[in-house]
Enzyme design. Structure first.
Site, PDB file in Angstrom:
ATOM      1  N   LEU A 217       0.819  -1.208   0.000  1.00  0.00           N
ATOM      2  CA  LEU A 217       0.000   0.000   0.000  1.00  0.00           C
ATOM      3  C   LEU A 217       0.851   1.255   0.000  1.00  0.00           C
ATOM      4  O   LEU A 217       0.513   2.249  -0.650  1.00  0.00           O
ATOM      5  CB  LEU A 217      -0.931   0.000   1.217  1.00  0.00           C
ATOM      6  CG  LEU A 217      -1.914  -1.170   1.345  1.00  0.00           C
ATOM      7  CD1 LEU A 217      -2.739  -1.029   2.617  1.00  0.00           C
ATOM      8  CD2 LEU A 217      -2.824  -1.261   0.124  1.00  0.00           C
TER       9      LEU A 217
ATOM     10  N   ASP B 264      11.412   3.523   4.519  1.00  0.00           N
ATOM     11  CA  ASP B 264      11.220   2.085   4.703  1.00  0.00           C
ATOM     12  C   ASP B 264      12.413   1.520   5.454  1.00  0.00           C
ATOM     13  O   ASP B 264      13.525   2.055   5.363  1.00  0.00           O
ATOM     14  CB  ASP B 264      11.061   1.370   3.350  1.00  0.00           C
ATOM     15  CG  ASP B 264      10.323   0.053   3.471  1.00  0.00           C
ATOM     16  OD1 ASP B 264       9.135  -0.002   3.110  1.00  0.00           O
ATOM     17  OD2 ASP B 264      10.929  -0.931   3.946  1.00  0.00           O
TER      18      ASP B 264
ATOM     19  N   VAL C 134      10.769   2.227  12.084  1.00  0.00           N
ATOM     20  CA  VAL C 134       9.822   3.186  12.655  1.00  0.00           C
ATOM     21  C   VAL C 134       9.641   3.020  14.159  1.00  0.00           C
ATOM     22  O   VAL C 134       9.177   3.949  14.833  1.00  0.00           O
ATOM     23  CB  VAL C 134       8.446   3.118  11.951  1.00  0.00           C
ATOM     24  CG1 VAL C 134       8.546   3.604  10.513  1.00  0.00           C
ATOM     25  CG2 VAL C 134       7.848   1.725  12.032  1.00  0.00           C
TER      26      VAL C 134
ATOM     27  N   CYS D 100       2.176   3.800   6.403  1.00  0.00           N
ATOM     28  CA  CYS D 100       1.795   2.469   5.939  1.00  0.00           C
ATOM     29  C   CYS D 100       2.705   1.373   6.483  1.00  0.00           C
ATOM     30  O   CYS D 100       2.446   0.190   6.248  1.00  0.00           O
ATOM     31  CB  CYS D 100       1.822   2.401   4.411  1.00  0.00           C
ATOM     32  SG  CYS D 100       0.566   3.403   3.592  1.00  0.00           S
TER      33      CYS D 100
ATOM     34  N   SER E 276      -6.716  -1.196  10.307  1.00  0.00           N
ATOM     35  CA  SER E 276      -7.123  -2.411   9.590  1.00  0.00           C
ATOM     36  C   SER E 276      -8.521  -2.764  10.061  1.00  0.00           C
ATOM     37  O   SER E 276      -8.899  -2.448  11.203  1.00  0.00           O
ATOM     38  CB  SER E 276      -6.167  -3.573   9.901  1.00  0.00           C
ATOM     39  OG  SER E 276      -6.738  -4.822   9.533  1.00  0.00           O
TER      40      SER E 276
ATOM     41  N   TYR F 123      -2.027  -8.213  16.309  1.00  0.00           N
ATOM     42  CA  TYR F 123      -2.279  -7.354  15.148  1.00  0.00           C
ATOM     43  C   TYR F 123      -3.505  -6.470  15.393  1.00  0.00           C
ATOM     44  O   TYR F 123      -3.473  -5.252  15.149  1.00  0.00           O
ATOM     45  CB  TYR F 123      -2.473  -8.220  13.903  1.00  0.00           C
ATOM     46  CG  TYR F 123      -2.634  -7.450  12.629  1.00  0.00           C
ATOM     47  CD1 TYR F 123      -1.552  -6.807  12.046  1.00  0.00           C
ATOM     48  CD2 TYR F 123      -3.873  -7.374  11.989  1.00  0.00           C
ATOM     49  CE1 TYR F 123      -1.689  -6.098  10.863  1.00  0.00           C
ATOM     50  CE2 TYR F 123      -4.019  -6.676  10.812  1.00  0.00           C
ATOM     51  CZ  TYR F 123      -2.933  -6.036  10.246  1.00  0.00           C
ATOM     52  OH  TYR F 123      -3.085  -5.331   9.073  1.00  0.00           O
TER      53      TYR F 123
ATOM     54  N   THR G  66      -1.747  -7.302  -1.674  1.00  0.00           N
ATOM     55  CA  THR G  66      -0.416  -6.881  -1.257  1.00  0.00           C
ATOM     56  C   THR G  66       0.503  -8.103  -1.280  1.00  0.00           C
ATOM     57  O   THR G  66       0.027  -9.238  -1.418  1.00  0.00           O
ATOM     58  CB  THR G  66      -0.458  -6.306   0.171  1.00  0.00           C
ATOM     59  OG1 THR G  66      -0.891  -7.345   1.075  1.00  0.00           O
ATOM     60  CG2 THR G  66      -1.409  -5.122   0.258  1.00  0.00           C
TER      61      THR G  66
END
Length: 254
Positions: free
Chosen positions: A17, A36, A58, A85, A147, A160, A195
């Site tokens: 994404l 990234d 991150v 993302c 999500s 998650y 993805t």
């Protein structure tokens, strides 16, 4: 806020994404920096769209600060649009076989998904406070990625779902905090998208998953996520909420 010529930072932009959002925004005339953990993938997409790549984990607060400084130097000012993302999708039962616990999975998932999003949002917002507002009074827009699992997480998705639920839950208080400075905060909760994570599944598993999506009965396309992000940027009255982008799917228990 106009996307053309805007200074943009996209995290997790080496694939999925994030990569498609970076491509789409660049195609609309934005100046894009791609962040990234995998710098090689980020550079590959950056070279494709004429952007710049920066590397950071991150979940590392200091590394994110350095990456934002580097991104601002590339862009000639603080990013006005930030799309978070970056994330991981580890799955584990809370108590697995033979009583094995999964705290390590829980900790790592929250560090990347939730803490990572908070890190980038914090550093980006601090820099936006020093920017002059646009003619509409806006200083910037922060779009975080939740999500649908934050509402209907499946078996094995406790970590998650918790991480994405945290992203959705902090959207409104963050928007309220930054409202006085003309900074909007939104979240997108994507459903089942095409993805690399999904494409790696066996065909029969993918077919079973797709069968649960009412309409359209297919996986979402990354460009559909990117187009919603574009609309959020351009629509100043979208603020402080989480939008499900899911084809009306509701995930089954497993």
């Amino acid at each position: 806020m106009k996307l053309a010529q805007s200074r943009v930072l996209v995290t997790g932009a080496g694939s999925g994404l994030g990569a498609q959002t970076a491509r789409h925004f660049a195609g609309q005339g934005a100046k894009v920096v791609l962040l990234d953990h995998d710098i090689d993938k980020a550079r590959q997409v950056a070279d494709e769209i004429g952007g710049q790549a920066v590397q950071a984990n991150v979940s590392d607060e200091a590394a994110v600060g350095r990456a934002l400084d580097e991104a601002s130097a590339h862009l000639g000012g603080a990013p006005r649009v930030i799309v978070n993302c970056a994330g991981v999708g580890f799955a584990a039962r809370i108590v697995g076989r033979e009583g094995k616990l999964s705290f390590d999975t829980f900790e790592k998932t929250l560090k990347v998904n939730l803490f990572g999003t908070f890190n980038v949002m914090s550093h980006a917002a601090r820099r936006l406070l020093d920017e002059d507002p646009t003619e509409t009074g806006e200083r910037g827009v922060i779009i975080n990625t939740a999500s649908v699992a934050f509402e209907d997480g499946q078996l094995g998705q406790a970590a998650y779902s918790a991480s994405k639920g945290g992203i959705a839950a902090m959207c409104l208080p963050a928007a309220r905090e930054f409202a006085q400075h003309g900074i909007r905060v939104m979240a997108i909760a994507p459903g089942l998208f095409r993805t690399p994570m999904m494409e790696g599944l066996p065909e029969e598993v993918s077919a079973k998953i797709t069968a649960n999506i009412p309409f359209p009965p297919r996986l979402g396309e990354p460009d559909e996520f990117a187009r919603l992000a574009e609309h959020i940027v351009s629509n100043p009255f979208l603020n402080g909420t989480t939008i499900r982008l899911d084809g009306a799917v509701r995930l089954p228990p497993r």
